[in-house]
Design a protein around this motif. Structure first.
Motif, mmCIF file in Angstrom:
data_model
loop_
_atom_site.group_PDB
_atom_site.id
_atom_site.type_symbol
_atom_site.label_atom_id
_atom_site.label_comp_id
_atom_site.label_asym_id
_atom_site.label_seq_id
_atom_site.Cartn_x
_atom_site.Cartn_y
_atom_site.Cartn_z
ATOM 1 N N SER A 35 0.829 -1.206 0.000
ATOM 2 C CA SER A 35 0.000 0.000 0.000
ATOM 3 C C SER A 35 0.865 1.259 0.000
ATOM 4 C CB SER A 35 -0.910 -0.028 1.229
ATOM 5 O OG SER A 35 -1.447 1.222 1.482
ATOM 6 N N GLU A 36 1.921 1.243 0.819
ATOM 7 C CA GLU A 36 2.746 2.445 0.961
ATOM 8 C C GLU A 36 4.063 2.071 1.630
ATOM 9 O OE1 GLU A 36 0.854 5.338 3.469
ATOM 10 O OE2 GLU A 36 2.490 6.778 3.273
ATOM 11 N N ILE A 37 5.112 2.815 1.331
ATOM 12 C CA ILE A 37 6.368 2.664 2.082
ATOM 13 C C ILE A 37 6.695 4.025 2.676
ATOM 14 C CG2 ILE A 37 8.809 2.068 1.995
ATOM 15 C CD1 ILE A 37 8.222 0.222 -0.341
ATOM 16 N N GLU A 38 6.693 4.085 4.007
ATOM 17 C CA GLU A 38 6.890 5.364 4.703
ATOM 18 C C GLU A 38 8.299 5.403 5.283
ATOM 19 O OE1 GLU A 38 4.050 5.956 7.843
ATOM 20 O OE2 GLU A 38 5.236 7.560 8.728
ATOM 21 N N ARG A 39 9.049 6.429 4.931
ATOM 22 C CA ARG A 39 10.419 6.561 5.449
ATOM 23 C C ARG A 39 10.442 7.515 6.649
ATOM 24 N NH1 ARG A 39 13.642 7.984 0.058
ATOM 25 N NH2 ARG A 39 15.461 7.894 1.424
ATOM 26 N N TYR A 40 11.470 7.419 7.437
ATOM 27 C CA TYR A 40 11.719 8.299 8.598
ATOM 28 C C TYR A 40 10.622 8.200 9.667
ATOM 29 C CZ TYR A 40 14.336 10.154 4.658
ATOM 30 O OH TYR A 40 15.115 10.265 3.534
ATOM 31 N N ALA A 41 10.049 7.026 9.857
ATOM 32 C CA ALA A 41 9.038 6.848 10.909
ATOM 33 C C ALA A 41 9.747 6.681 12.252
ATOM 34 C CB ALA A 41 8.184 5.620 10.609
ATOM 35 N N VAL A 42 9.165 7.246 13.302
ATOM 36 C CA VAL A 42 9.813 7.168 14.623
ATOM 37 C C VAL A 42 8.908 6.561 15.693
ATOM 38 C CG1 VAL A 42 11.441 9.054 14.220
ATOM 39 C CG2 VAL A 42 9.151 9.571 15.099
ATOM 40 N N LYS A 43 7.712 6.096 15.294
ATOM 41 C CA LYS A 43 6.807 5.527 16.302
ATOM 42 C C LYS A 43 6.479 4.065 16.017
ATOM 43 C CE LYS A 43 4.593 9.612 18.098
ATOM 44 N NZ LYS A 43 3.345 10.243 18.506
ATOM 45 N N ASP A 44 7.245 3.430 15.172
ATOM 46 C CA ASP A 44 6.933 2.046 14.788
ATOM 47 C C ASP A 44 8.105 1.123 15.089
ATOM 48 O OD1 ASP A 44 4.219 2.219 13.115
ATOM 49 O OD2 ASP A 44 5.423 3.992 12.689
ATOM 50 N N GLY A 45 8.628 1.256 16.308
ATOM 51 C CA GLY A 45 9.778 0.454 16.706
ATOM 52 C C GLY A 45 10.941 1.365 17.043
ATOM 53 N N PRO A 46 12.066 0.770 17.471
ATOM 54 C CA PRO A 46 13.201 1.584 17.906
ATOM 55 C C PRO A 46 13.817 2.404 16.771
ATOM 56 C CG PRO A 46 13.507 -0.762 18.439
ATOM 57 C CD PRO A 46 12.298 -0.662 17.577
ATOM 58 N N GLY A 47 14.302 3.602 17.097
ATOM 59 C CA GLY A 47 15.057 4.417 16.148
ATOM 60 C C GLY A 47 14.241 4.902 14.962
ATOM 61 N N ILE A 48 14.979 5.311 13.927
ATOM 62 C CA ILE A 48 14.338 5.780 12.686
ATOM 63 C C ILE A 48 14.089 4.566 11.798
ATOM 64 C CG2 ILE A 48 14.659 7.187 10.613
ATOM 65 C CD1 ILE A 48 16.520 8.981 12.355
ATOM 66 N N ARG A 49 12.854 4.434 11.303
ATOM 67 C CA ARG A 49 12.502 3.208 10.580
ATOM 68 C C ARG A 49 11.803 3.517 9.261
ATOM 69 N NH1 ARG A 49 13.630 -0.496 14.424
ATOM 70 N NH2 ARG A 49 13.151 -2.233 13.053
#
Ligand code: SF4
Ligand code: SF4
Length: 329
Positions: A35-49
């Motif tokens: 559906s989507e690939i989201e970069r620079y997420a910070v609330k879906d596990g440790p660190g930047i994801r």
């Protein structure tokens, strides 16, 4: 209803069998529908994801914030506020799947073959297609772009959805390739897949974010569309296997924030995962506007999110029972 560890029942075996036999064509392909690939997420596990949103889910939670990920097929979305009414899409559609009424474009979804002719024609981006077929290396290339951020932040990739295990073969291949590249892996899962899927995933997943929505089976079925027997059983399996599991409880006012469900959840976790990390996720309405774009009905129009005070008192209750608790992450 509390399941004993490793409890197996006939109905649970049947559930596993039904799941394995559901004949998902995508699982026989090396491509996944994303559906989507989201970069620079910070609330879906440790660190930047980087978060990869898989399309398709065996549950239909009535509060779902990502309704475009429920079906594992392409879906046309219509954004009426972007539409300038030029009607070029109607003229060009080879299936005559589009028409005009007083509120804008109408989509005849049984005629639509997801050919993307209309989305490529609409200059206003008022028609978009949710879902893209990608092979493992294509997704991996996107994930690898942020390797340097993962290294400095302790981040990596998170498989989300929808439900990533719904495309189990693609997921396992992708997770394997991420580990080949030394990338940390995390999965956000509803727990509704056969135990064998989690067994196959274990070597390739560093962190499991595991949803626990309702402990009462009848209510779980009412609000998500499926029994929770398989989900609770898989949770126990992952605990026994020593997986790193964070429990996520979405707090949906009037549905699962009742005293009985909170107490049942605490008792279940005290028995099967004492002291674990519990993440309380307050209900939000961010996905509500997507339902209309998909011609889906959102039944929680009137529901307000829980207050900060309620979230804090729920947190205090779980902390009192020895859990490590976070709100919203
Ligand atoms: S082409 Fe786009 S802007 Fe024009 S009518 Fe269709 S959806 Fe609206
Ligand atoms: S995706 Fe193709 S078939 Fe579907 S409405 Fe657009 S042009 Fe018509």
């Amino acid at each position: 209803m509390i399941l004993k560890k490793k409890q197996k029942t006939t109905s649970l075996q049947e559930l596993n069998m039904n799941y394995n036999n559901r004949g998902d064509i995508l699982n026989n392909s090396i491509k996944g529908i994303i559906s989507e690939i989201e970069r620079y997420a910070v609330k879906d596990g440790p660190g930047i994801r980087t978060v990869v949103f898989f399309k398709g889910c065996p549950l239909k939670c009535i509060w779902c914030a990502n309704p475009e990920t429920q079906k594992n097929t392409h879906q046309l979305m219509y954004w009426p506020t972007r539409c300038i009414g030029c009607k070029k899409c109607i003229q060009i559609c080879p299936q005559k799947a589009l028409s005009w009424n007083t509120t804008g474009i109408m989509i005849n979804r049984s005629n639509c073959i997801s050919c993307n002719v209309c989305t490529n024609t609409c200059n206003s981006q008022a028609l978009t297609m949710s879902g893209e077929l990608k092979n493992v290396e294509e997704v991996l290339d996107t994930i690898k772009k942020d390797n340097s951020f993962y290294q400095v932040s302790g981040g990596g990739v998170t498989f989300s959805g929808g439900e990533a295990t719904y495309q189990k073969d693609f997921l396992i291949q992708l997770a394997q390739r991420c580990k080949d590249e030394g990338i940390s892996t995390c999965i956000e899962t509803c727990g509704y897949a056969s135990q064998e899927v989690y067994q196959d995933l274990l070597p390739y997943i560093d962190y499991f974010f595991y949803d626990l929505k309702l402990i009462n089976e009848k209510k779980h079925t009412k609000y998500t569309g499926v029994s929770n027997k398989l989900i609770l059983s898989n949770f126990c399996y992952l605990q026994d296997a020593g997986a790193d599991v964070t429990v996520r409880i979405p707090i949906i006012p009037g549905i699962n924030n009742t005293e009985s469900n909170i107490n049942d959840s605490i008792h279940f976790l005290l028995e099967h995962a004492p002291g674990c990390h519990v993440s309380l996720l307050p209900y939000h309405r961010l996905g509500a506007s997507k339902y209309g774009k998909l011609d889906m009905h959102y039944s929680l129009e009137e529901l307000a999110p829980p207050s900060d005070e309620e979230m804090q008192s729920l947190k205090d209750l779980f902390v009192k029972h020895g859990f490590y608790v976070t709100i919203g992450e």
